[in-house]
Design a protein around this motif. Sequence first.
Motif, PDB file in Angstrom:
ATOM      1  N   SER A   1       0.814  -1.222   0.000  1.00 48.33           N
ATOM      2  CA  SER A   1       0.000   0.000   0.000  1.00 48.33           C
ATOM      3  C   SER A   1       0.844   1.268   0.000  1.00 48.33           C
ATOM      4  CB  SER A   1      -0.958   0.007   1.190  1.00 48.33           C
ATOM      5  OG  SER A   1      -0.261   0.047   2.422  1.00 48.33           O
ATOM      6  N   THR A   2       1.936   1.291   0.746  1.00 53.40           N
ATOM      7  CA  THR A   2       2.762   2.501   0.790  1.00 53.40           C
ATOM      8  C   THR A   2       3.470   2.725  -0.538  1.00 53.40           C
ATOM      9  OG1 THR A   2       3.041   2.244   3.174  1.00 53.40           O
ATOM     10  CG2 THR A   2       4.594   3.704   2.045  1.00 53.40           C
ATOM     11  N   ALA A   3       3.974   1.673  -1.146  1.00 48.86           N
ATOM     12  CA  ALA A   3       4.606   1.813  -2.454  1.00 48.86           C
ATOM     13  C   ALA A   3       3.594   2.322  -3.479  1.00 48.86           C
ATOM     14  CB  ALA A   3       5.197   0.484  -2.906  1.00 48.86           C
ATOM     15  N   ILE A   4       2.375   1.811  -3.405  1.00 51.92           N
ATOM     16  CA  ILE A   4       1.344   2.206  -4.364  1.00 51.92           C
ATOM     17  C   ILE A   4       0.970   3.670  -4.195  1.00 51.92           C
ATOM     18  CG2 ILE A   4      -1.060   1.862  -5.049  1.00 51.92           C
ATOM     19  CD1 ILE A   4      -0.656  -1.152  -4.228  1.00 51.92           C
ATOM     20  N   ILE A   5       0.693   4.091  -2.962  1.00 49.52           N
ATOM     21  CA  ILE A   5       0.253   5.483  -2.796  1.00 49.52           C
ATOM     22  C   ILE A   5       1.396   6.473  -3.024  1.00 49.52           C
ATOM     23  CG2 ILE A   5      -1.742   4.863  -1.399  1.00 49.52           C
ATOM     24  CD1 ILE A   5      -0.302   5.862   1.072  1.00 49.52           C
ATOM     25  N   THR A   6       2.617   6.048  -2.765  1.00 43.63           N
ATOM     26  CA  THR A   6       3.765   6.903  -3.087  1.00 43.63           C
ATOM     27  C   THR A   6       3.883   7.075  -4.591  1.00 43.63           C
ATOM     28  OG1 THR A   6       4.927   6.216  -1.075  1.00 43.63           O
ATOM     29  CG2 THR A   6       6.268   7.176  -2.831  1.00 43.63           C
ATOM     30  N   TYR A   7       3.742   5.984  -5.316  1.00 45.79           N
ATOM     31  CA  TYR A   7       3.773   6.037  -6.782  1.00 45.79           C
ATOM     32  C   TYR A   7       2.678   6.956  -7.310  1.00 45.79           C
ATOM     33  CZ  TYR A   7       2.690   4.581 -11.541  1.00 45.79           C
ATOM     34  OH  TYR A   7       2.377   4.582 -12.875  1.00 45.79           O
ATOM     35  N   LEU A   8       1.459   6.778  -6.810  1.00 46.31           N
ATOM     36  CA  LEU A   8       0.339   7.591  -7.284  1.00 46.31           C
ATOM     37  C   LEU A   8       0.558   9.072  -6.974  1.00 46.31           C
ATOM     38  CD1 LEU A   8      -2.611   5.250  -6.236  1.00 46.31           C
ATOM     39  CD2 LEU A   8      -1.871   5.769  -8.588  1.00 46.31           C
ATOM     40  N   ALA A   9       1.017   9.360  -5.772  1.00 36.94           N
ATOM     41  CA  ALA A   9       1.253  10.752  -5.388  1.00 36.94           C
ATOM     42  C   ALA A   9       2.340  11.382  -6.258  1.00 36.94           C
ATOM     43  CB  ALA A   9       1.630  10.827  -3.907  1.00 36.94           C
TER      44      ALA A   9
ATOM     45  N   ARG B   1      10.388  16.356   1.425  1.00 36.42           N
ATOM     46  CA  ARG B   1      10.087  14.957   1.124  1.00 36.42           C
ATOM     47  C   ARG B   1      10.828  14.035   2.087  1.00 36.42           C
ATOM     48  NH1 ARG B   1       7.998  12.202  -3.222  1.00 36.42           N
ATOM     49  NH2 ARG B   1       8.177   9.972  -2.874  1.00 36.42           N
ATOM     50  N   ALA B   2      12.070  14.367   2.387  1.00 39.33           N
ATOM     51  CA  ALA B   2      12.825  13.539   3.334  1.00 39.33           C
ATOM     52  C   ALA B   2      12.131  13.515   4.692  1.00 39.33           C
ATOM     53  CB  ALA B   2      14.248  14.051   3.468  1.00 39.33           C
ATOM     54  N   LYS B   3      11.623  14.666   5.123  1.00 39.24           N
ATOM     55  CA  LYS B   3      10.907  14.719   6.406  1.00 39.24           C
ATOM     56  C   LYS B   3       9.597  13.945   6.332  1.00 39.24           C
ATOM     57  CE  LYS B   3      12.973  19.031   7.900  1.00 39.24           C
ATOM     58  NZ  LYS B   3      12.752  20.434   8.305  1.00 39.24           N
ATOM     59  N   GLN B   4       8.901  14.066   5.218  1.00 35.29           N
ATOM     60  CA  GLN B   4       7.658  13.299   5.029  1.00 35.29           C
ATOM     61  C   GLN B   4       7.958  11.805   5.044  1.00 35.29           C
ATOM     62  OE1 GLN B   4       5.055  14.257   1.571  1.00 35.29           O
ATOM     63  NE2 GLN B   4       5.156  12.054   1.183  1.00 35.29           N
ATOM     64  N   ASP B   5       9.011  11.394   4.348  1.00 38.45           N
ATOM     65  CA  ASP B   5       9.376   9.976   4.321  1.00 38.45           C
ATOM     66  C   ASP B   5       9.736   9.485   5.717  1.00 38.45           C
ATOM     67  OD1 ASP B   5       8.921   9.869   1.597  1.00 38.45           O
ATOM     68  OD2 ASP B   5      11.044   9.917   1.043  1.00 38.45           O
TER      69      ASP B   5
ATOM     70  N   GLU C   1       0.634  22.194   6.827  1.00 38.46           N
ATOM     71  CA  GLU C   1      -0.587  22.698   6.199  1.00 38.46           C
ATOM     72  C   GLU C   1      -1.077  21.832   5.043  1.00 38.46           C
ATOM     73  OE1 GLU C   1      -2.305  25.288   7.442  1.00 38.46           O
ATOM     74  OE2 GLU C   1      -0.791  25.280   9.030  1.00 38.46           O
ATOM     75  N   ASP C   2      -0.280  20.847   4.632  1.00 34.35           N
ATOM     76  CA  ASP C   2      -0.631  20.036   3.463  1.00 34.35           C
ATOM     77  C   ASP C   2      -0.962  18.598   3.849  1.00 34.35           C
ATOM     78  OD1 ASP C   2      -0.146  22.150   1.619  1.00 34.35           O
ATOM     79  OD2 ASP C   2       2.008  21.758   1.761  1.00 34.35           O
ATOM     80  N   PHE C   3      -2.098  18.128   3.350  1.00 34.98           N
ATOM     81  CA  PHE C   3      -2.499  16.740   3.501  1.00 34.98           C
ATOM     82  C   PHE C   3      -1.596  15.890   2.607  1.00 34.98           C
ATOM     83  CE2 PHE C   3      -5.033  13.121   2.037  1.00 34.98           C
ATOM     84  CZ  PHE C   3      -5.504  12.597   3.229  1.00 34.98           C
ATOM     85  N   THR C   4      -1.005  14.826   3.167  1.00 38.88           N
ATOM     86  CA  THR C   4      -0.086  13.970   2.407  1.00 38.88           C
ATOM     87  C   THR C   4      -0.434  12.498   2.610  1.00 38.88           C
ATOM     88  OG1 THR C   4       1.541  13.702   4.181  1.00 38.88           O
ATOM     89  CG2 THR C   4       1.791  15.648   2.742  1.00 38.88           C
ATOM     90  N   ILE C   5       0.297  11.658   1.904  1.00 41.54           N
ATOM     91  CA  ILE C   5       0.099  10.222   2.066  1.00 41.54           C
ATOM     92  C   ILE C   5       0.388   9.773   3.495  1.00 41.54           C
ATOM     93  CG2 ILE C   5       0.417   9.669  -0.369  1.00 41.54           C
ATOM     94  CD1 ILE C   5       3.275   8.796   0.284  1.00 41.54           C
ATOM     95  N   ALA C   6       1.223  10.506   4.230  1.00 38.46           N
ATOM     96  CA  ALA C   6       1.464  10.160   5.634  1.00 38.46           C
ATOM     97  C   ALA C   6       0.166  10.236   6.431  1.00 38.46           C
ATOM     98  CB  ALA C   6       2.520  11.085   6.232  1.00 38.46           C
TER      99      ALA C   6
END
Length: 196
Positions: free
Chosen positions: A60-68, A83-87, A147-152
């Motif tokens: 699931s994480t690989a998929i949503i990362t790819y989609l994003a 991105r590094a902080k998000q990851d 302030e931004d909604f992310t895959i996290a």
Amino acid sequence: MYTVIGKQLTRCYRVLWALEELGQEYDLNPALPQSPDVLALNPSGKVPILVEDGEAITDSTAIITYLADKHGQLTAPAGTLARAKQDAVTHMLLDELDAVLWTAARHSFILPEDKRVPEVKDSLKWEFARSLNRLEARMQGPYLMGEDFTIADIICTHCLNWAYSAKFPLENKALLEYSKRMRSRPAFQKVAASVK
């Protein structure tokens, strides 16, 4: 168009939610783990699976990362400090929340009965609660990354919902409020309404 394989009440929910947030069309094959449809594309028999142009992507994480990344939304750009902080937050969620919940599930109903150690669940609940407190300290705004909604946020909310259904104590007021806000998002609600 994408095809998603897996039932909504698995980690497939994350993929469906991401697709709804991205406004992408998809077909859903609600195949169960270890079913022939799943085993044909993923030897581990696990869901979700995303199929695009005849190619299967698992996890699931690989998929949503790819989609994003592909659609340029729900994520900070690759190669940036943001991105590094998000990851880092994403991996913390996977290591300290998702893995704990998965271990509890394995010792509840997944492993053969003679391999289960139900007593481990008390220590997993303690560990989960401690991780939630550390997560709250990392929150930077209304969303995990500010302030931004992310895959996290998708992964975190899925874990919080899973914890609730697994009867893990959720006593962190800030994260309970956060979870309520995330579940009120129209894309989340659309996937929830499709659960059968």
